[in-house]
Scaffold this active site. Structure first.
Site, mmCIF file in Angstrom:
data_model
loop_
_atom_site.group_PDB
_atom_site.id
_atom_site.type_symbol
_atom_site.label_atom_id
_atom_site.label_comp_id
_atom_site.label_asym_id
_atom_site.label_seq_id
_atom_site.Cartn_x
_atom_site.Cartn_y
_atom_site.Cartn_z
ATOM 1 C CB CYS A 44 -24.174 1.969 -12.247
ATOM 2 S SG CYS A 44 -23.097 3.472 -12.427
ATOM 3 C CD GLU A 56 -2.866 -0.890 -0.204
ATOM 4 O OE1 GLU A 56 -2.965 0.423 -0.653
ATOM 5 O OE2 GLU A 56 -3.488 -1.749 -0.813
ATOM 6 C CB CYS A 80 -19.714 -2.890 -14.474
ATOM 7 S SG CYS A 80 -19.478 -2.216 -13.060
ATOM 8 C CB CYS A 109 -20.676 0.294 -18.068
ATOM 9 S SG CYS A 109 -20.171 1.953 -17.695
ATOM 10 C CG LEU A 120 8.900 2.419 -6.495
ATOM 11 C CD1 LEU A 120 8.682 1.657 -5.085
ATOM 12 C CD2 LEU A 120 7.764 2.152 -7.302
ATOM 13 C CE1 TYR A 134 4.226 12.215 -5.185
ATOM 14 C CE2 TYR A 134 4.561 10.445 -6.768
ATOM 15 C CZ TYR A 134 4.244 11.794 -6.264
ATOM 16 O OH TYR A 134 3.466 12.375 -7.469
ATOM 17 C CE1 TYR A 174 -7.043 3.052 -0.031
ATOM 18 C CE2 TYR A 174 -4.441 3.239 0.109
ATOM 19 C CZ TYR A 174 -5.630 2.544 -0.462
ATOM 20 O OH TYR A 174 -5.401 1.588 -1.077
ATOM 21 C CB THR A 177 2.674 15.332 -9.080
ATOM 22 O OG1 THR A 177 3.594 14.019 -8.935
ATOM 23 C CG2 THR A 177 1.281 15.144 -9.212
ATOM 24 C CB CYS A 210 -15.277 1.653 -12.709
ATOM 25 S SG CYS A 210 -16.567 3.193 -12.605
#
Ligand code: SF4
Length: 334
Positions: free
Chosen positions: A203, A32, A197, A194, A75, A77, A115, A292, A187
């Site tokens: 939806c 993560e 999905c 769709c 990678l 960051y 998160y 970024t 998505c």
């Protein structure tokens, strides 16, 4: 929401990613952190090597920061890996090297936000904690036809609460991963699939055919442009001079000394004021690197150091250059 259908879809269709086939909280945590702002395809080879070298918290806690940054060079960051190391040491000191099990303890770890804590708790421990990332924002804003600006914190919080209410009715381990996978593979931002999905029956965006207009995210400020004179400084003894960055961006990574200027003559005069003399050997032209939030336009010169040295410069054997963690913006300079 048809959660059962979503979970059944995930069980049958998900990509067999290395970090999705484990319930080891350590590995889920590493994945993560690596996945923050970074594509799955980019992360995969790094993750495999990283876990091989640092198979557990204890092994990671013994790493040195510079070596660790070298392991993840490319990678981006890099500050997240400084926190990762800090967190590993914290787990060794406060949890006897065992990854903590409660949300309150997990979110206390350096570099872990709501998160990441939600992802670890739900995927590793089957606990119902929302993990709202960009993929989940896309799926939910479309499914519910919400056109709030999800760059704004209070709107994200509203969506996080909705996601929390869904995960409480679900198998948390499967739900979190299913939402992430659905956002990544079905998505998608453009041309969502769709027709296949699992959520298409209810939806709202699909029904109204407005999928690609959501989510609404206000524009980020324009990227800032920096123009640098960047020097590859050699001595007569097979050395090159580098600087270790102290700025927030790329902190701790090595770079060629560079100057906020558009003219090599200004740089030469500036160095002369510090009693440093250089001779330009070659004008290597311009390189551009886009981050970024900023763009670096660098004009590169190879120079020989005649006399003097800046206290910030670090003398390195040229054949040792590849062993040091270096910002990709400078690594790509040949
Ligand atoms: S039906 Fe389409 S827009 Fe709606 S959640 Fe599924 S892929 Fe996204």
């Amino acid at each position: 929401m048809d959660i059962k259908k979503l979970e059944a879809w995930y069980d049958k269709n998900h990509r067999k990613l290395l970090f999705r086939e484990t319930k080891d909280p350590y590995k889920i945590w590493i994945s993560e952190i690596m996945l923050q702002q970074t594509q799955v395809e980019t992360v995969l080879p790094f993750f495999e090597k990283f876990i091989h070298k640092y198979p557990n918290v204890k092994a990671l806690s013994l790493a040195d920061e510079e070596g660790l940054k070298k392991d993840v060079e490319g990678l981006g960051y890099y500050r997240r890996f400084k926190y990762l190391l800090k967190a590993a040491k914290y787990i060794v000191d406060h949890h006897d090297s065992i990854f903590p099990k409660s949300y309150e303890e997990v979110i206390k770890l350096p570099g872990v936000g709501k998160y990441t804590a939600g992802a670890i708790m739900s995927i590793a421990y089957h606990k119902p904690y929302s993990a709202l990332d960009g993929n989940v924002i896309r799926v939910l804003s479309r499914y519910l036809n919400l056109n709030d600006d999800f760059r704004i914190e209070k709107n994200r919080k509203k969506l996080d609460d909705i996601n929390q209410s869904y995960i409480e009715l679900a198998n948390p381990h499967t739900y979190t991963q299913a939402m992430m996978e659905l956002g990544a593979t079905i998505c998608r931002p453009k041309k969502p699939k769709c027709e296949i999905c699992p959520l298409n029956e209810h939806c709202l965006a699909y029904e109204l055919n407005i999928q690609e207009t959501l989510p609404f995210l206000s524009k980020l400020k324009d990227k800032k442009l920096f123009q640098y004179i960047t020097l590859k400084i050699y001595d007569h003894d097979q050395h090159i001079f580098l600087r270790k960055r102290t700025e927030d961006l790329l902190e701790g990574m090595y770079e060629y000394p560079q100057f906020d200027s558009e003219s090599i003559y200004d740089v030469i005069s500036l160095l002369e004021e510090k009693n440093i003399l250089i001779d330009v050997i070659e004008d290597m032209g311009n390189y551009k690197h886009i981050f970024t939030h900023q763009i670096w336009e660098m004009h590169i010169y190879e120079v020989i150091l005649i006399t003097g040295v800046d206290p910030e410069w670090i003398k390195v054997k040229q054949d040792n250059l590849m062993n040091l963690p270096m910002a990709v913006a400078h690594r790509k300079i040949k």
